[in-house]
Design an enzyme around this catalytic site. Structure first.
Site, PDB file in Angstrom:
ATOM      1  N   HIS A   1      50.840  27.541 -12.297  1.00 48.44           N
ATOM      2  CA  HIS A   1      50.220  26.675 -11.280  1.00 48.44           C
ATOM      3  C   HIS A   1      51.276  26.010 -10.409  1.00 48.44           C
ATOM      4  O   HIS A   1      52.404  25.764 -10.834  1.00 48.44           O
ATOM      5  CB  HIS A   1      49.234  25.668 -11.892  1.00 48.44           C
ATOM      6  CG  HIS A   1      49.823  24.513 -12.634  1.00 48.44           C
ATOM      7  ND1 HIS A   1      49.577  24.273 -13.971  1.00 48.44           N
ATOM      8  CD2 HIS A   1      50.628  23.507 -12.228  1.00 48.44           C
ATOM      9  CE1 HIS A   1      50.209  23.170 -14.334  1.00 48.44           C
ATOM     10  NE2 HIS A   1      50.853  22.691 -13.311  1.00 48.44           N
TER      11      HIS A   1
ATOM     12  N   ASP B   1      51.562  28.076 -16.722  1.00 49.78           N
ATOM     13  CA  ASP B   1      50.544  29.088 -16.401  1.00 49.78           C
ATOM     14  C   ASP B   1      50.670  29.561 -14.946  1.00 49.78           C
ATOM     15  O   ASP B   1      49.777  30.226 -14.429  1.00 49.78           O
ATOM     16  CB  ASP B   1      49.127  28.538 -16.658  1.00 49.78           C
ATOM     17  CG  ASP B   1      48.831  27.279 -15.846  1.00 49.78           C
ATOM     18  OD1 ASP B   1      49.696  26.850 -15.039  1.00 49.78           O
ATOM     19  OD2 ASP B   1      47.726  26.721 -15.995  1.00 49.78           O
TER      20      ASP B   1
ATOM     21  N   GLU C   1      45.288  25.534 -10.518  1.00 48.59           N
ATOM     22  CA  GLU C   1      45.285  26.283 -11.770  1.00 48.59           C
ATOM     23  C   GLU C   1      44.938  27.756 -11.494  1.00 48.59           C
ATOM     24  O   GLU C   1      44.458  28.089 -10.405  1.00 48.59           O
ATOM     25  CB  GLU C   1      44.229  25.673 -12.714  1.00 48.59           C
ATOM     26  CG  GLU C   1      44.469  24.202 -13.064  1.00 48.59           C
ATOM     27  CD  GLU C   1      45.599  23.990 -14.076  1.00 48.59           C
ATOM     28  OE1 GLU C   1      46.449  24.892 -14.243  1.00 48.59           O
ATOM     29  OE2 GLU C   1      45.630  22.908 -14.700  1.00 48.59           O
TER      30      GLU C   1
ATOM     31  N   ASP D   1      49.949  16.096  -5.146  1.00 53.30           N
ATOM     32  CA  ASP D   1      48.732  15.911  -5.941  1.00 53.30           C
ATOM     33  C   ASP D   1      48.652  14.507  -6.534  1.00 53.30           C
ATOM     34  O   ASP D   1      49.608  13.720  -6.435  1.00 53.30           O
ATOM     35  CB  ASP D   1      48.640  16.979  -7.051  1.00 53.30           C
ATOM     36  CG  ASP D   1      49.979  17.214  -7.773  1.00 53.30           C
ATOM     37  OD1 ASP D   1      50.882  16.354  -7.658  1.00 53.30           O
ATOM     38  OD2 ASP D   1      50.117  18.245  -8.426  1.00 53.30           O
TER      39      ASP D   1
HETATM   40  C1  GLP Z   1      52.334  19.108 -13.099  1.00 52.95           C
HETATM   41  C2  GLP Z   1      52.506  18.915 -11.589  1.00 52.95           C
HETATM   42  C3  GLP Z   1      53.190  20.121 -10.966  1.00 52.95           C
HETATM   43  C4  GLP Z   1      54.452  20.451 -11.751  1.00 52.95           C
HETATM   44  C5  GLP Z   1      54.083  20.795 -13.172  1.00 52.95           C
HETATM   45  C6  GLP Z   1      55.283  21.182 -14.029  1.00 52.95           C
HETATM   46  O1  GLP Z   1      51.263  19.914 -13.390  1.00 52.95           O
HETATM   47  N1  GLP Z   1      51.267  18.700 -10.934  1.00 52.95           N
HETATM   48  O2  GLP Z   1      53.504  19.832  -9.613  1.00 52.95           O
HETATM   49  O3  GLP Z   1      55.123  21.533 -11.136  1.00 52.95           O
HETATM   50  O4  GLP Z   1      53.484  19.639 -13.750  1.00 52.95           O
HETATM   51  O5  GLP Z   1      55.999  20.038 -14.391  1.00 52.95           O
HETATM   52  P1  GLP Z   1      57.423  20.049 -15.077  1.00 52.95           P
HETATM   53  O6  GLP Z   1      58.393  20.309 -13.978  1.00 52.95           O
HETATM   54  O7  GLP Z   1      57.570  18.682 -15.678  1.00 52.95           O
HETATM   55  O8  GLP Z   1      57.407  21.123 -16.099  1.00 52.95           O
END
Ligand code: GLP
Length: 256
Positions: free
Chosen positions: A135, A133, A140, A64
């Site tokens: 995702h 959440d 989302e 992304d």
């Molecule tokens: C962002 C990214 C996701 C990732 C999420 C959780 O939203 N787009 O790919 O999994 O954050 O991040 P973290 O691992 O820092 O909690």
């Protein structure tokens, strides 16, 4: 889904990195799907320690990107992937792809991203983190299970979670490009990592809950080769923990 519960983030990173290195050495992984966020960092650290293992031959696709941040912005996912993946792993920058969040025609950039993945032969192994959440990527809750790479509006909670990387929450973009759930599900192998108690509810919903777009990661229950690697805090709300440990202790000989 295969569930592996380990004691520490470092063990999670080592385990995942070993699976990747084994696949690269065996020739089954040549296209790697990479994710941003803090969860995959122990994997990249462990991989960086094995730079010799032919990793430079890999092609990589990020999940992304924010819309509207110039690629050179330190918090663009292009910059983050360069700093955390491309440089430490010694990948060829020309073979590391990130959706173009500054494209004049964003919709066309989304379509061409999916085409580029297909042209590379598809993603062999996709690394995923998980949002609080549920995702994955930036899909989302209520994202279509059939979705392709497209523009999404970030949930206010996701913007709040990611505000720690910006000076103020107002600087966090509202829109992003993300691989769709349908795109992610086409990866031949999925490896989701989650660390810490803040992920425990999302992990339990994804692994043991119903398959529902309210928890986008729950679609991984339909993937034929998905592994979830957790530290004990992220696993703390699972109900079948004893079973997962039992399975790990009784692996068939050819899987050890
Ligand atoms: C962002 C990214 C996701 C990732 C999420 C959780 O939203 N787009 O790919 O999994 O954050 O991040 P973290 O691992 O820092 O909690």
């Amino acid at each position: 889904m295969k569930v592996i519960i380990l004691a520490t983030a470092e063990e999670v990173g080592d385990h995942a990195a070993r699976a990747i290195i084994t696949g690269v050495s065996a020739g089954t992984i040549s296209v790697l799907g990479v994710a941003t966020g803090s969860s995959p960092l122990p994997i990249y650290r462990a991989l960086a320690a094995h730079r010799a293992a032919d990793l430079h031959t890999l092609t990589a696709y990020a999940l992304d990107e924010y819309v509207g941040l110039p690629a050179a912005h330190p918090q663009s996912y292009r910059s983050v992937i360069d700093a955390e993946v491309t440089i430490p792993l010694g990948l060829d920058p020309d073979r590391v792809h990130v959706p173009d969040g500054s494209a004049v025609d964003i919709e066309a950039a989304c379509v061409s991203y999916d085409l580029a993945i297909a042209d590379s032969g598809g993603i062999d192994l996709q690394i995923l983190g998980i949002g609080g959440d549920g995702h994955i990527g930036f899909n989302e809750p209520t994202s279509s299970f059939a979705s392709r790479t497209r523009v999404k509006t970030l949930a206010p909670q996701t913007r709040a979670d990611n505000a720690r990387f910006f000076e103020s929450i107002d600087d966090v973009p509202v829109h992003c490009i993300t691989q769709g759930l349908g795109t992610i599900m086409e990866a031949k192998q999925i490896l989701l990592v989650a660390l810490g108690a803040t992920k425990a509810s999302a992990v339990a919903a994804a692994v043991e809950g119903p398959i529902t777009s309210m928890c986008p990661a729950s679609i991984l229950q339909m993937h034929p080769d998905a592994t979830v690697i957790l530290d004990s805090a992220a696993a703390s709300k699972l109900r079948l923990t004893a079973y997962y440990h039992y399975v790990a202790a009784h692996l068939p000989i050819w899987q050890r």
